[in-house]
Design an enzyme around this catalytic site. Structure first.
Site, short mmCIF file in Angstrom:
data_model
loop_
_atom_site.label_atom_id
_atom_site.label_comp_id
_atom_site.label_asym_id
_atom_site.label_seq_id
_atom_site.Cartn_x
_atom_site.Cartn_y
_atom_site.Cartn_z
N LYS A 22 0.83 -1.21 0.00
CA LYS A 22 0.00 0.00 0.00
C LYS A 22 0.87 1.26 0.00
CE LYS A 22 -1.65 1.68 3.98
NZ LYS A 22 -1.48 3.09 4.31
N ASN A 23 1.83 1.31 0.90
CA ASN A 23 2.58 2.56 1.04
C ASN A 23 3.47 2.85 -0.16
OD1 ASN A 23 1.32 3.02 3.42
ND2 ASN A 23 3.04 2.44 4.74
N ARG A 93 -3.38 10.10 4.58
CA ARG A 93 -2.10 10.75 4.79
C ARG A 93 -1.36 11.02 3.48
NH1 ARG A 93 0.34 13.81 8.26
NH2 ARG A 93 2.57 13.56 8.16
N CYS A 117 -4.28 7.94 9.89
CA CYS A 117 -4.54 7.36 11.21
C CYS A 117 -4.10 8.32 12.31
CB CYS A 117 -3.77 6.05 11.34
SG CYS A 117 -4.58 4.68 10.52
N ARG A 122 2.07 14.00 13.48
CA ARG A 122 2.37 13.86 12.06
C ARG A 122 2.54 15.20 11.31
NH1 ARG A 122 -0.65 8.43 10.03
NH2 ARG A 122 1.30 8.24 8.90
N PRO A 123 3.55 15.98 11.68
CA PRO A 123 3.81 17.25 11.00
C PRO A 123 4.33 17.05 9.57
CG PRO A 123 5.56 16.76 12.56
CD PRO A 123 4.54 15.69 12.73
N ILE A 124 4.36 18.14 8.78
CA ILE A 124 4.90 18.02 7.41
C ILE A 124 6.04 19.03 7.18
CG2 ILE A 124 2.81 17.07 6.32
CD1 ILE A 124 2.45 20.04 5.26
N ASP A 125 6.63 19.48 8.30
CA ASP A 125 7.69 20.49 8.17
C ASP A 125 8.86 20.03 7.30
OD1 ASP A 125 7.93 18.76 10.56
OD2 ASP A 125 9.89 19.68 10.72
N GLN A 126 9.20 18.75 7.34
CA GLN A 126 10.35 18.28 6.55
C GLN A 126 10.01 18.24 5.05
OE1 GLN A 126 13.48 17.81 7.99
NE2 GLN A 126 12.28 18.74 9.64
N ASP A 305 4.81 0.16 12.11
CA ASP A 305 3.55 -0.41 11.62
C ASP A 305 3.34 -1.86 12.07
OD1 ASP A 305 3.00 1.97 10.46
OD2 ASP A 305 3.08 1.30 8.39
N ILE A 327 8.67 6.25 16.98
CA ILE A 327 8.32 7.01 15.78
C ILE A 327 7.09 7.89 15.99
CG2 ILE A 327 7.86 6.87 13.29
CD1 ILE A 327 10.49 5.53 13.89
N ARG A 397 -8.65 0.18 4.98
CA ARG A 397 -7.75 1.15 4.34
C ARG A 397 -6.47 0.48 3.84
NH1 ARG A 397 -6.84 6.31 7.90
NH2 ARG A 397 -5.31 6.41 6.24
#
Ligand code: UD1
Length: 432
Positions: A22-23, A93, A117, A122-126, A305, A327, A397
């Site tokens: 999936k990922n 996500r 989830c 879960r930031p997106i700064d990077q 996971d 994580i 999902r």
């Protein structure tokens, strides 16, 4: 509302075939629209996250043709909108991969802030740090992430955190940037490599995926390709752990055993027999397993996971185990549910201390997130008596035909909606 109802206590025995990752598929589908030629993707898992992303891609105007359950043909030539904002996409996500793909190709993208989830902040700064280094501006506006660039120019980027999402996203954009990009401290997960392999087969020039440093020389455009997604290491691991929890014997087919090394060695360490073949692994568990400690880490470390599934096994193992989640900070939400089945687990911050018991007892539980859901299913399969699991849409999902695959291994599981169906199941299995 649909629920799983499970009668536990049977060892799971037999063979199961694993689907596409999936990922990896989510990154790959975003990458596919970066070409103006047809890109044929096979071995796609038929799971909700993938289907929602395909719908979102179709809404941009791209061609999305479902050839069969596991194959789709995409063509980005007809894209007319760089805005992705529907109600479904907000719940997942990986919608953010469309930012990197469209920024690279069109120098502009607007994507609804991602959900996914609830396992941490879960930031997106990077991601934004990487895009900015390439010359883009990035801002959050009315619930949308908006990225824009006049030119994208290759750069040296050091990531402060090892992030799968940021690595793939910035790699997507950098493929079509001018000149050379060096990405340091990147994620090494098999799906990062898989997305890089697809991009290279479309004419990109990416070197080093699977190591700490990825080097990219930008190209002007990407061409069509025909690509098959790698097998899902987490789906594979989930069935390996199901064998361990139920004292079963499962051969997990269509896998890359190397991707499962860390799971294999943990299972051996606690007392399972694991045999590796070219594209299969067999897990046999004949006795009560024993305790260990586990610390989640980026690949090749123990995957976050698989942490809930591991805790289920350890909750039934002899002795005291320690599970450290490094994580995501909110990944022990299943513990309350497992406690309802009898587990003895104490959570202190990001550490769970687990005192093994000899048997769970079936009860009613609610699924808090995707992987925790899979873990609770495994627990219910191992438990004495009947369990019902609510909120199973999380599981859909990421797992294709999960119940069907468990049934083929001798598991007793059905999807029910009404009290009448629950009673019917209970009568059938002799647990009223
Ligand atoms: C991906 C997977 C998810 C898996 C996770 C870790 C997909 C769709 N999802 O999620 O199943 O659990 O990798 O293997 O592939 N972080 C930041 N800033 C950022 C990005 C991340 O601080 O900009 C942090 C996160 O909060 C987390 C860590 O980095 O603590 C790792 O996150 P990341 O690898 O990005 O996870 P995802 O890509 O969201």
């Amino acid at each position: 509302m649909e629920q799983y109802i499970i009668k536990g206590g049977n060892p799971l025995v037999g063979e199961v075939v694993i689907g596409g990752a999936k990922n990896a598929a989510l990154g790959i589908l975003a990458a596919a629209i970066m070409s103006d030629e047809p890109v044929l993707i096979s071995n796609l898992p038929d799971v909700n996250d993938v289907n929602v992303l395909l719908e979102a891609i179709a809404e941009t105007g791209a061609v999305v043709e479902r050839k069969n359950r596991h194959t789709a043909l995409l063509n980005g030539r007809t894209i007319g909108s760089y805005v992705v904002n529907n109600n479904f996409i907000k719940k997942m996500r990986a919608s953010y991969y469309l930012l990197g793909a469209m920024l690279g190709k069109y120098h502009h993208a607007e994507v609804a802030l991602p959900g996914g989830c609830n396992i941490g902040s879960r930031p997106i700064d990077q991601h934004l740090k990487g895009f900015r280094a390439l010359g883009a501006t990035g801002k959050i506006q009315n619930g949308m992430i908006v990225v824009d660039a006049k030119r994208l120019v290759g750069a040296r980027i050091y990531f402060d955190k090892v992030s799968v999402g940021a690595t793939i996203n910035v790699m997507l954009a950098a493929c079509l940037a001018e000149g050379r990009t060096v990405m340091e401290n990147v994620a090494k997960e098999p799906h990062v490599v898989d997305v890089a392999n697809l991009l290279n087969s479309m004419g990109a020039n990416i070197r080093g995926a699977g190591t700490d440093v990825i080097r990219i020389t930008g190209v002007k455009s990407l061409h069509g390709a025909d690509y098959s997604v790698i097998p899902d290491q987490i789906e594979a691991g989930t069935f390996m752990f199901a064998a361990a929890a139920t004292r079963g014997d499962i051969t997990v087919k269509n896998v890359i055993p190397k991707h499962l090394d860390c799971l294999t060695s943990k299972l051996r360490e606690i007392g399972c027999e694991v045999s590796e073949f070219d594209d299969a692994v067999r897990v046999v568990c004949k006795k009560r397993l024993h305790s260990t400690s586990v610390n989640t880490m980026p690949y090749p470390g123990f995957p976050t996971d698989m942490q809930p599934q591991m805790s289920v096994i350890l909750a039934l193992a002899q002795g005291t185990s320690v599970v450290t989640e490094s994580i995501f900070e909110n990944r022990f939400r299943y513990v309350d549910e497992l406690t309802r089945m009898g587990a003895l687990i104490q959570v202190e911050g990001n550490i769970a201390i687990i005192n093994g018991i000899s048997q769970f007892s079936g009860t009613q539980v609610a699924v808090p997130d995707l992987r925790a859901g899979a873990a609770l299913v495994i627990a219910a399969m191992a438990a004495d008596g009947v369990s019902t699991l609510e909120d199973i849409e999380y599981i859909k999902r990421g797992y294709e035909d999960f119940a069907e695959k468990l049934v083929s291994l001798g598991g007793i599981i059905e999807i029910v909606e009404t009290e009448k169906e629950i009673q019917k199941f209970r009568l059938k299995v002799g647990c009223v």
